[in-house]
Scaffold this motif. Structure first.
Motif, mmCIF file in Angstrom:
data_model
loop_
_atom_site.group_PDB
_atom_site.id
_atom_site.type_symbol
_atom_site.label_atom_id
_atom_site.label_comp_id
_atom_site.label_asym_id
_atom_site.label_seq_id
_atom_site.Cartn_x
_atom_site.Cartn_y
_atom_site.Cartn_z
ATOM 1 N N ARG A 1 39.535 27.123 45.386
ATOM 2 C CA ARG A 1 38.964 27.936 46.417
ATOM 3 C C ARG A 1 39.933 28.390 47.286
ATOM 4 O O ARG A 1 39.611 29.236 47.969
ATOM 5 C CB ARG A 1 37.821 26.911 46.966
ATOM 6 C CG ARG A 1 36.353 26.812 46.300
ATOM 7 C CD ARG A 1 35.338 25.972 46.998
ATOM 8 N NE ARG A 1 35.964 24.743 47.638
ATOM 9 C CZ ARG A 1 35.691 23.567 46.905
ATOM 10 N NH1 ARG A 1 35.377 23.429 45.925
ATOM 11 N NH2 ARG A 1 36.510 22.361 47.657
ATOM 12 N N LEU A 2 40.760 27.663 47.668
ATOM 13 C CA LEU A 2 41.645 27.908 48.679
ATOM 14 C C LEU A 2 42.369 29.111 48.293
ATOM 15 O O LEU A 2 42.547 30.039 48.993
ATOM 16 C CB LEU A 2 42.810 26.826 48.773
ATOM 17 C CG LEU A 2 44.127 27.233 49.700
ATOM 18 C CD1 LEU A 2 43.600 27.245 51.184
ATOM 19 C CD2 LEU A 2 45.242 26.340 49.619
ATOM 20 N N HIS A 3 42.720 29.295 47.250
ATOM 21 C CA HIS A 3 43.372 30.604 46.576
ATOM 22 C C HIS A 3 42.454 31.874 46.523
ATOM 23 O O HIS A 3 43.042 32.867 46.882
ATOM 24 C CB HIS A 3 44.073 30.203 45.260
ATOM 25 C CG HIS A 3 45.457 29.399 45.468
ATOM 26 N ND1 HIS A 3 45.354 28.014 45.351
ATOM 27 C CD2 HIS A 3 46.726 29.720 45.374
ATOM 28 C CE1 HIS A 3 46.502 27.587 45.248
ATOM 29 N NE2 HIS A 3 47.364 28.474 45.685
ATOM 30 N N GLU A 4 41.456 31.629 46.256
ATOM 31 C CA GLU A 4 40.412 32.903 46.070
ATOM 32 C C GLU A 4 40.250 33.373 47.684
ATOM 33 O O GLU A 4 40.020 34.384 47.878
ATOM 34 C CB GLU A 4 39.022 32.349 45.398
ATOM 35 C CG GLU A 4 39.460 32.376 43.976
ATOM 36 C CD GLU A 4 38.028 31.753 43.104
ATOM 37 O OE1 GLU A 4 37.232 31.187 43.762
ATOM 38 O OE2 GLU A 4 38.330 32.038 41.868
ATOM 39 N N ARG A 5 40.180 32.181 48.463
ATOM 40 C CA ARG A 5 39.871 32.704 49.821
ATOM 41 C C ARG A 5 41.067 33.337 50.526
ATOM 42 O O ARG A 5 40.899 34.332 51.447
ATOM 43 C CB ARG A 5 39.875 31.412 50.660
ATOM 44 C CG ARG A 5 39.074 31.339 51.927
ATOM 45 C CD ARG A 5 38.569 30.089 52.836
ATOM 46 N NE ARG A 5 39.648 29.172 52.642
ATOM 47 C CZ ARG A 5 39.066 27.837 51.829
ATOM 48 N NH1 ARG A 5 38.237 27.835 51.358
ATOM 49 N NH2 ARG A 5 39.996 26.814 52.102
ATOM 50 N N PHE A 6 42.334 33.282 49.800
ATOM 51 C CA PHE A 6 43.372 34.005 50.289
ATOM 52 C C PHE A 6 43.487 35.384 49.502
ATOM 53 O O PHE A 6 44.708 35.963 49.317
ATOM 54 C CB PHE A 6 44.609 33.447 50.137
ATOM 55 C CG PHE A 6 44.851 32.565 51.711
ATOM 56 C CD1 PHE A 6 45.221 33.225 52.940
ATOM 57 C CD2 PHE A 6 44.108 31.483 51.810
ATOM 58 C CE1 PHE A 6 45.528 32.137 53.849
ATOM 59 C CE2 PHE A 6 44.188 30.749 53.119
ATOM 60 C CZ PHE A 6 44.930 31.156 54.034
ATOM 61 N N GLY A 7 42.757 35.538 48.665
ATOM 62 C CA GLY A 7 42.625 36.981 47.847
ATOM 63 C C GLY A 7 43.460 36.709 46.489
ATOM 64 O O GLY A 7 43.461 38.112 45.949
ATOM 65 N N PHE A 8 43.635 35.559 46.300
ATOM 66 C CA PHE A 8 44.197 35.781 44.599
ATOM 67 C C PHE A 8 42.970 35.773 43.733
ATOM 68 O O PHE A 8 41.825 35.432 44.128
ATOM 69 C CB PHE A 8 44.557 34.141 44.356
ATOM 70 C CG PHE A 8 45.945 33.871 44.999
ATOM 71 C CD1 PHE A 8 47.195 33.910 44.117
ATOM 72 C CD2 PHE A 8 46.381 33.575 46.497
ATOM 73 C CE1 PHE A 8 48.533 33.637 44.906
ATOM 74 C CE2 PHE A 8 47.477 33.418 47.115
ATOM 75 C CZ PHE A 8 48.403 33.384 46.487
ATOM 76 N N ARG A 9 43.463 36.289 42.428
ATOM 77 C CA ARG A 9 42.535 36.663 41.609
ATOM 78 C C ARG A 9 42.988 35.912 40.394
ATOM 79 O O ARG A 9 44.041 36.140 39.911
ATOM 80 C CB ARG A 9 42.196 38.029 41.338
ATOM 81 C CG ARG A 9 43.137 38.965 40.718
ATOM 82 C CD ARG A 9 42.901 40.354 40.736
ATOM 83 N NE ARG A 9 43.935 40.943 40.246
ATOM 84 C CZ ARG A 9 44.205 41.144 38.685
ATOM 85 N NH1 ARG A 9 43.430 40.301 38.016
ATOM 86 N NH2 ARG A 9 45.018 41.822 38.286
ATOM 87 N N TYR A 10 42.230 35.317 39.492
ATOM 88 C CA TYR A 10 42.314 34.778 38.110
ATOM 89 C C TYR A 10 42.902 35.833 37.339
ATOM 90 O O TYR A 10 42.358 36.920 37.041
ATOM 91 C CB TYR A 10 41.206 34.080 37.550
ATOM 92 C CG TYR A 10 41.373 33.565 36.286
ATOM 93 C CD1 TYR A 10 41.888 32.117 36.251
ATOM 94 C CD2 TYR A 10 40.717 34.357 35.278
ATOM 95 C CE1 TYR A 10 42.058 31.745 34.752
ATOM 96 C CE2 TYR A 10 40.819 33.445 34.009
ATOM 97 C CZ TYR A 10 41.384 32.317 33.678
ATOM 98 O OH TYR A 10 41.523 31.701 32.517
ATOM 99 N N VAL A 11 44.320 35.352 36.685
ATOM 100 C CA VAL A 11 44.563 36.271 35.527
ATOM 101 C C VAL A 11 44.760 35.691 34.215
ATOM 102 O O VAL A 11 45.030 36.504 33.116
ATOM 103 C CB VAL A 11 45.982 36.980 35.916
ATOM 104 C CG1 VAL A 11 45.684 37.712 37.107
ATOM 105 C CG2 VAL A 11 47.080 35.745 36.411
ATOM 106 N N GLY A 12 44.549 34.436 34.135
ATOM 107 C CA GLY A 12 44.620 33.723 32.726
ATOM 108 C C GLY A 12 44.760 32.270 32.806
ATOM 109 O O GLY A 12 45.154 31.834 33.842
ATOM 110 N N THR A 13 44.652 31.643 31.749
ATOM 111 C CA THR A 13 44.800 30.219 31.358
ATOM 112 C C THR A 13 45.916 29.786 30.416
ATOM 113 O O THR A 13 45.731 30.324 29.047
ATOM 114 C CB THR A 13 43.612 29.393 31.246
ATOM 115 O OG1 THR A 13 42.596 29.670 32.214
ATOM 116 C CG2 THR A 13 43.808 27.955 31.094
#
Length: 172
Positions: A139-151
């Motif tokens: 949640r913290l990272h998404e709030r700062f505009g990070f987007r998921y790229v893979g696992t």
């Protein structure tokens, strides 16, 4: 600390913070899969890590301090993403909070200060690897505009089991 209103100052890390920063990190080493280190550190062993985060440049260390007690509540870093020169415009970022400092906006304050400090640096991308599961960090990272790229699946073994790391990126 929960329930209390705390005044928080965020500032660059200084050498006298090293023992408290090491204690916070060692909590994650011993108690969680959120770092893949498996042995605790002494402050002296963490000194090279500390020295790799000067007050200027792309690799920073920001510290959150309770202005009343002067207790360190957590820290955020930007570090080298990989060692090869073409990666120099990318950083890996992370936040570590004192065990009782979560859910109070300290991580948000740390990242806000970190990204403001990095605004004038020659950085193109920030990356964050988040050991799973970790909803608060996601949640913290998404709030700062990070987007998921893979696992990376089962990339680390700790506490007798394998852990996935989800990777997030943010353009700077």
């Amino acid at each position: 600390m929960s329930g209390e209103s705390v005044e928080v100052q965020v500032r660059p890390g200084v050498e006298t913070d090293l023992a408290a920063l090491t204690d916070i990190y060692n909590h994650y080493v011993l108690e969680t899969p959120l770092t893949f280190d498996t042995a605790v550190f002494t402050p002296e062993e963490r000194r090279p890590w500390f020295l790799s985060h000067p007050e200027d440049g792309p690799h920073r260390l920001m510290v959150a301090v309770d202005t009343g007690s002067q207790r360190i509540l957590g820290y955020a870093t930007s570090s080298a993403f990989r060692v090869k020169p073409a990666y120099d415009t990318s950083v890996e970022v992370s936040v570590y909070l004192a065990p009782d400092a979560g859910g109070q906006g300290v991580g948000t304050l740390l990242y806000k200060a970190l990204f403001e400090a990095l605004a004038d640096e020659d950085i193109h991308r920030a990356y964050a690897g988040i050991a799973q599961p970790n909803e608060a960090s996601t949640r913290l990272h998404e709030r700062f505009g990070f987007r998921y790229v893979g696992t990376y699946r089962e990339v680390g073994r700790k506490f007798g089991r394998y852990w996935d790391v989800a990777w997030y990126e943010k353009g700077l």
